[in-house]
Design a protein around this motif. Structure first.
Motif, PDB file in Angstrom:
ATOM      1  N   VAL A  29       0.764  -1.220  -0.005  1.00  0.00           N
ATOM      2  CA  VAL A  29      -0.135   0.152   0.327  1.00  0.00           C
ATOM      3  C   VAL A  29       0.603   1.403  -0.048  1.00  0.00           C
ATOM      4  N   TRP A  30       0.828   1.924  -0.901  1.00  0.00           N
ATOM      5  CA  TRP A  30       1.191   3.005  -0.816  1.00  0.00           C
ATOM      6  C   TRP A  30       0.724   4.774  -0.876  1.00  0.00           C
ATOM      7  N   HIS A  31       2.055   5.320   0.237  1.00  0.00           N
ATOM      8  CA  HIS A  31       0.838   7.087   0.353  1.00  0.00           C
ATOM      9  C   HIS A  31       2.031   7.970   0.593  1.00  0.00           C
ATOM     10  N   SER A 182     -10.650   6.903   3.767  1.00  0.00           N
ATOM     11  CA  SER A 182     -11.159   7.948   2.851  1.00  0.00           C
ATOM     12  C   SER A 182     -10.215   8.262   2.313  1.00  0.00           C
ATOM     13  N   HIS A 183      -8.721   8.513   2.283  1.00  0.00           N
ATOM     14  CA  HIS A 183      -7.615   9.335   2.213  1.00  0.00           C
ATOM     15  C   HIS A 183      -7.899   8.919   0.561  1.00  0.00           C
ATOM     16  N   ASN A 184      -7.711   9.966  -0.744  1.00  0.00           N
ATOM     17  CA  ASN A 184      -6.848   9.950  -1.680  1.00  0.00           C
ATOM     18  C   ASN A 184      -5.773   9.493  -2.336  1.00  0.00           C
ATOM     19  N   ASP A 185      -4.839   9.879  -1.745  1.00  0.00           N
ATOM     20  CA  ASP A 185      -3.301   9.608  -1.750  1.00  0.00           C
ATOM     21  C   ASP A 185      -2.827   8.313  -2.779  1.00  0.00           C
ATOM     22  N   PRO A 186      -1.936   7.745  -3.177  1.00  0.00           N
ATOM     23  CA  PRO A 186      -0.558   8.956  -3.006  1.00  0.00           C
ATOM     24  C   PRO A 186      -0.518  10.003  -4.477  1.00  0.00           C
TER      25      PRO A 186
END
Length: 283
Positions: A29-31, A182-186
């Motif tokens: 998983v990338w952030h 809920s985040h939409n990164d990276p």
């Protein structure tokens, strides 16, 4: 056994290890760390790497990843061994345990925020950076059996989540593709280099033959190619024998299953491939 600690990475073990749920396929998983909010008109200086190391070993240890990666220098710090979960994604009660759903579930925080400034230059996405050290991270992930694929498509700034794909397929995922988050990164990421650092050719999707190639009564090679790709991607369950050159209801149902896995609905998931369905299916 592959290395529990990425060779050459700085080690900052946090100690509170816990096993993963090994019935799931291996994942990364990338952030991005997204430490500041900047714009094209007002870029901001990148936060120092050591400041993030102090954060993840101190006040931010409850959200620490496996790796902190600086794409500008290639510097990498590691906080958990590969066979432990880390804590960088939200994990709601019920469903899959999102921090554990893989034989390994390696999480990488990229030292980056949109329009960060490094040596006087502004960078809008991780894809625009030098991506130094990326080959080391990928070689390590490959050694743990993580395929190079993006099962939900290459990241964009738009979130795209599917519980079914997450639970069934290994590969690389954006934070914006992880269920219960809920985040939409990276955002857009670099193309993967091959082992040894040589550029990996980017696969080219065959040209979309047009919507008129598909539907009742249609017979052509594009339908057969579509069917084979659906099976390859794990969406061939409605075929009783296998794909053919003749369009059938099984083709439509399999295409619809793929479209729904993209979180599409309504006319966007009617089972008839359009240009975007075709592009994602052959990505």
């Amino acid at each position: 056994m592959p290395d529990l600690w990425l060779p050459g990475a700085e080690r900052h073990p946090l100690g509170d290890t816990a096993p993963t749920d090994t019935q799931f396929q291996p994942k990364v998983v990338w952030h991005i760390t997204w430490d500041k909010n900047a714009t094209a008109a007002k870029p901001a200086d990148l936060v120092p790497f050591d400041a993030l190391v102090r954060y993840f070993t101190g006040a931010g240890r409850a959200s620490a990843p496996h790796l902190l990666w600086d794409p500008f220098t290639g510097r990498i710090a590691q906080f958990y061994p590969a066979n432990s979960r880390s804590k960088s994604v939200a994990d709601a009660p019920g469903g899959t345990r999102t921090n554990r759903a893989g034989r390994v579930l390696l999480q990488v925080e990229t030292l980056f925020f949109p329009y960060c400034r490094v040596n006087g230059k502004s960078y809008a996405t991780v894809r625009d950076t030098p991506a130094k050290g990326l080959d080391k991270v990928l070689t390590w992930a490959r050694s743990w059996g993580v395929p190079d694929d993006w099962p939900m498509g290459k990241p964009t700034w738009k979130a795209n989540r599917s519980d079914r794909v997450w639970a069934s397929r290994g590969g690389h995922y954006a934070h914006g593709q992880v269920p219960e988050n809920s985040h939409n990164d990276p955002g857009p990421m670099p193309d993967w280099p091959a082992i040894g650092g040589k550029p990996k050719p980017t696969p080219t999707a065959p040209p979309f033959p047009g919507k008129a190639a598909f539907g009742p009564g249609k017979v052509n090679d594009s339908i057969l190619r579509l069917g084979h790709q659906l099976v390859k991607k794990g969406f061939g369950t409605h075929y009783k024998v296998g794909p053919s050159r003749s369009w059938g209801e099984a083709d439509r149902l399999n295409v619809r299953a793929f479209q729904r896995a993209q979180n599409w609905s309504g006319s966007d998931a009617d089972g008839y491939p359009g240009p975007e369905t075709w592009r994602r299916l052959f990505a």
